[in-house]
Design a protein around this motif. Structure first.
Motif, mmCIF file in Angstrom:
data_model
loop_
_atom_site.group_PDB
_atom_site.id
_atom_site.type_symbol
_atom_site.label_atom_id
_atom_site.label_comp_id
_atom_site.label_asym_id
_atom_site.label_seq_id
_atom_site.Cartn_x
_atom_site.Cartn_y
_atom_site.Cartn_z
ATOM 1 N N GLY A 67 30.164 18.881 -4.388
ATOM 2 C CA GLY A 67 29.897 19.976 -3.587
ATOM 3 C C GLY A 67 29.329 21.054 -4.694
ATOM 4 O O GLY A 67 29.732 20.970 -5.801
ATOM 5 N N SER A 68 28.842 22.082 -4.051
ATOM 6 C CA SER A 68 28.484 23.039 -5.100
ATOM 7 C C SER A 68 29.784 23.938 -5.514
ATOM 8 O O SER A 68 29.570 24.684 -6.636
ATOM 9 C CB SER A 68 27.548 24.220 -4.223
ATOM 10 N N ARG B 57 34.498 19.347 4.984
ATOM 11 C CA ARG B 57 33.627 18.338 4.400
ATOM 12 C C ARG B 57 33.815 16.945 4.769
ATOM 13 O O ARG B 57 33.074 16.005 4.720
ATOM 14 C CB ARG B 57 34.202 18.353 2.887
ATOM 15 N N ARG C 160 31.892 16.563 8.026
ATOM 16 C CA ARG C 160 30.178 16.490 7.654
ATOM 17 C C ARG C 160 30.072 15.075 6.891
ATOM 18 O O ARG C 160 28.840 14.700 7.125
ATOM 19 C CB ARG C 160 30.114 17.725 6.740
ATOM 20 N N SER D 160 27.514 12.615 8.485
ATOM 21 C CA SER D 160 26.093 12.257 7.946
ATOM 22 C C SER D 160 26.018 10.746 7.893
ATOM 23 O O SER D 160 24.967 10.201 8.136
ATOM 24 C CB SER D 160 26.077 12.822 6.581
ATOM 25 N N GLY E 142 18.966 18.629 7.951
ATOM 26 C CA GLY E 142 20.248 19.137 7.110
ATOM 27 C C GLY E 142 21.393 19.050 8.075
ATOM 28 O O GLY E 142 21.143 18.945 9.210
ATOM 29 N N SER F 224 25.183 21.545 8.839
ATOM 30 C CA SER F 224 25.532 22.942 8.462
ATOM 31 C C SER F 224 27.279 22.569 8.911
ATOM 32 O O SER F 224 27.746 21.572 8.790
ATOM 33 C CB SER F 224 25.186 23.875 9.406
ATOM 34 N N ASP G 91 22.962 13.433 1.527
ATOM 35 C CA ASP G 91 23.673 14.714 1.891
ATOM 36 C C ASP G 91 24.682 15.091 0.751
ATOM 37 O O ASP G 91 24.878 16.391 0.326
ATOM 38 C CB ASP G 91 24.419 14.669 3.125
ATOM 39 N N THR G 92 25.370 14.160 0.153
ATOM 40 C CA THR G 92 26.308 14.447 -1.016
ATOM 41 C C THR G 92 25.608 15.284 -2.243
ATOM 42 O O THR G 92 26.081 16.346 -2.536
ATOM 43 C CB THR G 92 27.139 13.402 -1.442
ATOM 44 N N ARG H 298 24.093 19.013 -1.142
ATOM 45 C CA ARG H 298 25.002 20.029 -1.259
ATOM 46 C C ARG H 298 25.878 20.141 -2.746
ATOM 47 O O ARG H 298 26.555 21.050 -2.895
ATOM 48 C CB ARG H 298 26.221 19.785 -0.192
ATOM 49 N N SER H 299 25.450 19.182 -3.829
ATOM 50 C CA SER H 299 25.832 19.170 -5.028
ATOM 51 C C SER H 299 24.634 19.666 -6.040
ATOM 52 O O SER H 299 25.281 20.087 -7.173
ATOM 53 C CB SER H 299 26.494 17.963 -5.166
ATOM 54 N N GLU I 223 22.183 24.855 -0.652
ATOM 55 C CA GLU I 223 21.908 23.496 -0.413
ATOM 56 C C GLU I 223 20.529 23.142 -0.129
ATOM 57 O O GLU I 223 19.734 23.747 0.335
ATOM 58 C CB GLU I 223 22.857 23.185 0.952
#
Length: 312
Positions: free
Chosen positions: A20-21, A39, A42, A46, A161, A163, A271-272, A275-276, A283
């Motif tokens: 993630g970020s 997480r 999500r 996803s 996306g 959220s 998706d991983t 957000r990373s 994102e």
């Protein structure tokens, strides 16, 4: 073999929790809550959305006998998105977005079915789906112009996306996917007959109109639910069935299962990455990531199989 893939799915979902970020220490109590409440749902969500798109793409391609058939070329995605975009732009509560998407998705399917003459020809259904796609996209363009104050939220949603996902939404998506897969898997032997020409299917005692309509409605329900929660995410339903057919047997039951698994893994990975990729906390829209992957995939296919495509 299938159980090994399920184990791999569990490992992939667990691994994605650490990306993630913001880097998290799982031993910290606060971070543990973030992982379990943000997480984890999500990541699972996803995967389920990707499984829905992969499963629907497999149905469209095998039933219509067209490798370019997916939720976009059949008009299912754009017609579903039309209802969701209207609900968002008009200021309705988010709880009404899935019903609007489902209703317009089914309406788009009915329109394609009627315009194509009641499933008399697979190619005709594809052409009608493209027409519905163009019309729905034009209406969405008008909605974005008319509801100018909602433009930013609509545009972000259209890019696709995820959220905040709660476990209630997760349960709905899981139940829809499970019911659809059980129905399609139970009809796999009959649907295999639709891969042949219509006369062969009729000789085998298949009610073509009934089976094709049932498969189409099921696939469109999958697309409508996926689009209503995640926005427009392209190429998953188009790419994944090709990969599944190239690795495993092309029969319906095998392709349905692995299209679902690969679709989930593809969207989980996208998706991983989304957000990373940006360390500042922002994102990327997942739809952008899948579009890049899809473009590279089809460029590879074009280069490697150019001779077959032009001189088949």
């Amino acid at each position: 073999m299938r159980y090994l893939w399920l184990l791999f799915v569990i490992i992939a979902i667990a691994s994605s929790l650490f990306f993630g970020s913001v880097k998290l220490d799982i031993l910290s109590g606060d971070n543990f809550d973030i992982i379990t409440n943000l997480r984890l749902p999500r990541a699972v969500f996803s995967f389920l959305i990707g499984a829905m798109l992969g499963l629907s793409g497999s149905v469209y391609q095998l039933v219509l006998r067209n490798p370019l058939a997916d939720s976009f070329t059949t008009g299912a995605a754009s017609s579903s998105a039309l209802g969701a975009v209207f609900a968002i732009a008009a200021g309705f509560s988010p709880v009404y977005v899935p019903p609007f998407a489902f209703l317009t998705g089914i309406l788009g399917l009915w329109l394609v079915y009627k315009l194509s003459g009641g499933a008399k020809g697979a190619v005709t259904m594809i052409l009608c789906g493209v027409i519905v796609n163009i019309v729905a996209s034009s209406i969405m363009g008008f909605i974005k112009f008319y509801f100018d104050e909602s433009l930013s939220s609509v545009v972000f949603w259209l890019m696709g996306g995820f959220s905040y996902i709660d476990y209630y939404e997760l349960a709905i998506v899981f139940l829809v996917l499970t019911a659809a897969f059980m129905y399609l898997n139970g009809r796999a032997a009959v649907l295999d007959m639709l891969v042949f020409d219509d006369s062969t299917a009729r000789t085998g005692g298949v009610n073509i109109r009934k089976e094709r309509a049932g498969a189409f409605v099921t696939a469109t329900i999958l697309v409508s639910v996926a689009v209503s929660y995640s926005g427009l995410i392209g190429f998953v339903g188009l790419i994944v069935p090709h990969i599944a057919r190239s690795i495993f047997r092309p029969d319906m039951k095998t392709n349905l299962y692995y299209s679902m698994i690969f679709g989930g893994l593809l969207l989980l990975g996208a998706d991983t990455f989304a957000r990373s990729a940006i360390s500042s906390g922002a994102e990327l829209p997942v739809g952008i990531v899948t579009a890049v992957i899809g473009g590279i995939f089809f460029f590879y296919i074009l280069v490697k199989r150019r001779a077959e495509m032009w001189h088949d």
